[in-house]
Design a protein around this motif. Structure first.
Motif, short mmCIF file in Angstrom:
data_model
loop_
_atom_site.label_atom_id
_atom_site.label_comp_id
_atom_site.label_asym_id
_atom_site.label_seq_id
_atom_site.Cartn_x
_atom_site.Cartn_y
_atom_site.Cartn_z
N THR A 79 -2.04 -6.03 -39.06
CA THR A 79 -2.65 -4.71 -38.77
C THR A 79 -1.89 -3.58 -38.43
OG1 THR A 79 -3.04 -6.02 -36.82
CG2 THR A 79 -4.97 -6.66 -38.29
N ALA A 80 -0.73 -3.97 -37.73
CA ALA A 80 -0.08 -2.92 -37.48
C ALA A 80 0.68 -1.75 -38.89
CB ALA A 80 1.37 -3.26 -36.62
N PRO A 125 -14.43 4.83 -51.87
CA PRO A 125 -13.37 5.11 -50.40
C PRO A 125 -14.66 5.09 -49.18
CG PRO A 125 -13.12 6.81 -51.54
CD PRO A 125 -13.95 5.85 -52.41
N PRO A 172 -14.73 2.29 -44.79
CA PRO A 172 -14.86 2.24 -43.14
C PRO A 172 -16.46 1.98 -42.72
CG PRO A 172 -14.49 4.00 -44.85
CD PRO A 172 -14.22 3.02 -44.93
N LEU A 188 -1.19 -1.84 -41.21
CA LEU A 188 -2.65 -0.93 -42.98
C LEU A 188 -2.01 -0.01 -42.57
CD1 LEU A 188 -5.05 -1.10 -41.42
CD2 LEU A 188 -5.36 -3.71 -41.04
N PRO A 189 -3.17 0.94 -43.32
CA PRO A 189 -3.40 1.24 -44.29
C PRO A 189 -2.54 0.26 -46.36
CG PRO A 189 -3.62 2.54 -44.90
CD PRO A 189 -3.20 2.64 -43.63
N GLY A 203 -2.28 0.32 -48.88
CA GLY A 203 -2.69 1.32 -50.24
C GLY A 203 -1.90 2.29 -50.51
N SER A 204 -1.28 3.01 -49.27
CA SER A 204 -0.64 4.36 -49.00
C SER A 204 0.30 3.96 -48.93
CB SER A 204 -0.88 4.91 -48.21
OG SER A 204 -0.81 4.64 -46.20
#
Lengths: 286, 286
Positions: A39-40, A145, A149, A42-43, A45-46
């Motif tokens: 979790t630190a 996207p 969220p 993420l994400p 994806g980038s």
């Protein structure tokens, strides 16, 4: 006499992979589970493929060191960018989420046309399209996207989410894909939206969920292994494993996160479907 | 004879800080600008204060080395968690986004009640509440986690966004804050929603935008410095600065990003209000 329990490691960049864990625990209830959420960092994806591979291999080593006998990469980005590297780095079986999802979608599609909804990063990797085309299916990958969220906000049955999903699906089931007959959920957050998506998708469209498909594939792999058992372990090792399994409640669940344990508990419980009592914070050096 | 142009460094974790740059360029048109977006390591909100400070100080040093005479931290998280460290690390003036926003909001509020909309990370830091309370105002900080993804999706004038914003504002202007008379935009993405937010907020409520307030504060700082000029530089340095300013178009804009330059251009142009022609990819070692 009980068989010694297998320990399954589940890895994701965050809490989304808990939907895979939930499906695994339902299908393989006597296994022990170790879940690692990075979790630190993420994400994913980038980040570059090289960075994702480095992070994922580090997490995979950690889970193996904690006792995992089998590893599930419950993260679409890590599966798309780093599955071969993780498999090469570990001496245990490693399953990703993309191949099982593609298998199930291809099997369910008569039209051989599949709409894949996923995050921007997963769509950009085209991992689902490659796997589906290899199985004879055309694939329309649609980035959604706003859905992650919306799920994280807890709006899984909200009128706003219904409108957003409808807009995305109208765009996805269009043109050459108007007659697609499978909707593949290619993001581990989306199973929480399955009832909502079901309610706005035509009955003729089958919804296939990568999380569920992956759990089925792992269960099938274990059943196959049980029919063709490996060389038995020495008697004293079997004894130790049995004693450990008897001491532990089953399924034993242990959670690790690299960011706040409290945040993981609060958000994660929604994905898992019940309260998470304890999360161990770990700090992996790069 | 033209004054030598000042070079202003602007730092953000992503593209949101471009709304601050846009306001700066409108108010201080003859300055040169260097913009640094740490897009490979965003979001900062999920990272520890120590990590954010390390990243932000690294980026600040980079901008100083590239020639920045003054630095604007156009990132709420970095301002909340690392402004003192950045100020201590650099020999140039450093302005954040939170104090100017709080100054403007406190000045605009007769009721001394301010609603702050921001990301979850900014709300969790309570940096705005602290600054507003220090100025005699009560603050209700409301996390609006869907607004950033809605802006990044380009839905700045969309019916869905209007509904989401209305839900957030109804929750924010409630209870003890029903009579709050200022809405403070505490996220650099939100200026793109200003027309939409204006249309659903009562006329009696003043909207204060941290990006705009920060640009005004920097312009005021420069005007003050011009009235009380520092020790003049040696003649040969003045000469070189003049020659450089004459060679360069004004304002000179240079963009740096740690992730994909293409992605920065595509998304960033919407925040800046015009097309970004060139982005230099940089790789900062931690």
């Amino acid at each position: 006499m009980t068989k010694p329990a297998i320990t399954i490691g589940v890895f994701d960049s965050g809490v989304g992979g808990l939907t895979v864990l939930r499906e695994l625990a339902a299908r393989i209830p006597h296994a022990n589970y170790l879940y690692f959420g990075d979790t630190a960092r993420l994400p994913y994806g980038s980040k570059s493929a090289e960075t994702v591979a480095r992070y994922a291999v580090g997490a995979a080593h950690f889970l193996h060191q904690q006792g995992a006998d089998l590893l599930v990469i419950a993260c679409n980005t890590a599966t798309a960018l780093a599955l071969p590297q993780i498999r090469a780095a570990l001496p245990i079986p490693v399953e990703g989420v993309i191949e099982p999802g593609a298998d199930a979608a291809a099997a369910a599609s008569s039209a051989q046309q599949v709409v894949v909804v996923a995050t921007q990063a997963t769509v950009a990797s085209h991992a689902y399209r490659r796997e589906l085309e290899a199985r004879g299916c055309a694939a329309h990958e649609k980035a959604c996207p706003l859905l992650v969220p919306l799920v994280e906000e807890g709006w899984t049955d909200h009128n706003v989410t219904r409108q957003v999903a409808q807009i995305y699906l109208d765009e996805a089931f269009a043109g050459a894909f108007a007659a697609a007959d499978v909707l593949l959920l290619g993001c581990t957050h989306y199973p929480l939206l399955r009832p909502l998506l079901r309610s706005i998708t035509p009955k003729s469209v089958t919804i296939v969920d990568s999380a569920e498909s992956t759990a089925k594939a792992v269960a099938a792999h274990l059943a196959q292994s049980a029919n063709c058992p490996p060389q038995p372990a020495p008697a004293h090792q079997q004894e130790a494993a049995l004693q450990a399994a008897e001491r532990a409640p089953s399924p034993l669940l242990q959670f690790y996160a690299t960011d706040s344990a409290e945040k993981f508990k609060a958000l994660g419980s929604r994905f898992l479907g019940y309260a998470i009592a304890h999360v161990e914070h770990v700090d992996l050096k790069e």
